[in-house]
Design a protein around this motif. Sequence first.
Motif, short mmCIF file in Angstrom:
data_model
loop_
_atom_site.label_atom_id
_atom_site.label_comp_id
_atom_site.label_asym_id
_atom_site.label_seq_id
_atom_site.Cartn_x
_atom_site.Cartn_y
_atom_site.Cartn_z
N MET A 182 0.84 -1.20 0.00
CA MET A 182 0.00 0.00 0.00
C MET A 182 0.87 1.25 0.00
SD MET A 182 -3.20 -0.63 2.58
CE MET A 182 -4.33 -1.99 2.38
N VAL A 183 0.45 2.22 -0.77
CA VAL A 183 1.13 3.51 -0.77
C VAL A 183 0.47 4.38 0.29
CG1 VAL A 183 1.75 3.32 -3.19
CG2 VAL A 183 -0.41 4.42 -2.55
N PRO A 184 1.13 5.46 0.74
CA PRO A 184 0.53 6.32 1.78
C PRO A 184 -0.86 6.81 1.44
CG PRO A 184 2.84 6.85 1.49
CD PRO A 184 2.50 5.85 0.40
N LYS A 185 -1.11 7.12 0.17
CA LYS A 185 -2.43 7.62 -0.21
C LYS A 185 -3.50 6.58 0.05
CE LYS A 185 -5.24 10.64 -2.00
NZ LYS A 185 -5.55 11.89 -1.28
N GLU A 186 -3.20 5.29 -0.18
CA GLU A 186 -4.16 4.24 0.07
C GLU A 186 -4.45 4.11 1.56
OE1 GLU A 186 -2.14 1.03 -1.80
OE2 GLU A 186 -3.33 1.19 -3.65
N HIS A 187 -3.41 4.25 2.38
CA HIS A 187 -3.61 4.24 3.84
C HIS A 187 -4.58 5.35 4.25
CE1 HIS A 187 -0.98 1.14 5.39
NE2 HIS A 187 -0.03 1.52 4.57
N GLU A 188 -4.37 6.52 3.68
CA GLU A 188 -5.21 7.67 4.03
C GLU A 188 -6.66 7.43 3.63
OE1 GLU A 188 -5.66 12.38 2.74
OE2 GLU A 188 -3.81 11.28 2.29
N LEU A 189 -6.88 6.85 2.45
CA LEU A 189 -8.24 6.59 1.98
C LEU A 189 -8.94 5.55 2.86
CD1 LEU A 189 -7.66 6.54 -1.88
CD2 LEU A 189 -8.78 8.33 -0.54
N ILE A 190 -8.20 4.50 3.25
CA ILE A 190 -8.79 3.46 4.09
C ILE A 190 -9.14 4.01 5.47
CG2 ILE A 190 -8.30 1.29 5.28
CD1 ILE A 190 -6.74 0.42 2.83
N GLU A 191 -8.26 4.82 6.05
CA GLU A 191 -8.54 5.42 7.35
C GLU A 191 -9.76 6.34 7.27
OE1 GLU A 191 -5.02 7.38 8.58
OE2 GLU A 191 -3.90 5.53 9.01
N LYS A 192 -9.86 7.08 6.18
CA LYS A 192 -11.00 7.98 6.01
C LYS A 192 -12.30 7.21 5.91
CE LYS A 192 -12.67 11.74 3.08
NZ LYS A 192 -12.38 12.59 1.89
N GLU A 193 -12.28 6.08 5.21
CA GLU A 193 -13.49 5.28 5.04
C GLU A 193 -13.90 4.62 6.35
OE1 GLU A 193 -15.21 1.66 2.21
OE2 GLU A 193 -13.18 2.44 1.93
N ASN A 194 -12.93 4.30 7.21
CA ASN A 194 -13.23 3.61 8.45
C ASN A 194 -13.70 4.53 9.57
OD1 ASN A 194 -12.68 1.03 7.56
ND2 ASN A 194 -10.49 1.21 7.95
N ARG A 195 -13.58 5.82 9.37
CA ARG A 195 -13.99 6.75 10.44
C ARG A 195 -15.50 6.67 10.66
NH1 ARG A 195 -10.87 11.44 7.61
NH2 ARG A 195 -8.72 10.95 8.14
N GLN A 196 -15.88 6.63 11.91
CA GLN A 196 -17.29 6.65 12.25
C GLN A 196 -17.77 8.09 12.30
OE1 GLN A 196 -19.40 4.34 12.50
NE2 GLN A 196 -18.28 2.43 12.81
#
Length: 209
Positions: A182-196
Amino acid sequence: MPFLIVGHTHEDIDAKFNEVSRLLNTKDAEYFDDFVKVLKNAERITLLFDVKSWIDGELNKVDHVTQQLHFKFVSVDGGVKVFYKGIQSQPWSALNWNFLNIAPSGKPGILKPNFSKIEIDKNVKQIEALKLIFKKQDSRQKWLQFYESLNSNMERLDSGEFRLTLLPRQPIMQSFPPGQEMVPKEHELIEKENRQPLVSFFYNRVIYC
């Protein structure tokens, strides 16, 4: 197969429409053939398959899919099992039914053209009124011939090959450990999607005296 979040539904096709808009600012497309030439790797579609009528008898009614949802279709013992979940981090839940009762047999027929909503007479008059705007001498004549041919085309149905069965099957990809490849941008997108999301409710209070 995820349903995109409302307000974040921009896909690759949106970029393509923007590209077409920019091309038409610099190039003229007065008729269908001109439009196809302007676009890259474009071709005219001469027929459509009536897939709706083909599956209608076996299609179950689907409700409550307006929220953000993910669907997964898994081959199990020769059949298809459907799983769903909300946000990406939630566990998968199995549906106790399927979208189709059984796979429809045969192949769909050709969809018959319907030009009943096209105001042919009105459009022909508009072409005549705008004939001086056309830069090509034959553009006006092509449009007139097009509208004259609509009624005859309704009776002519071309045969075609249903290509759904010719598509290659998607190979089963092995999952990889979280964080790997995973590249940093993918990490950021996944964290954003997981936020409640935090939702607050404000009530209007009316006081009667």
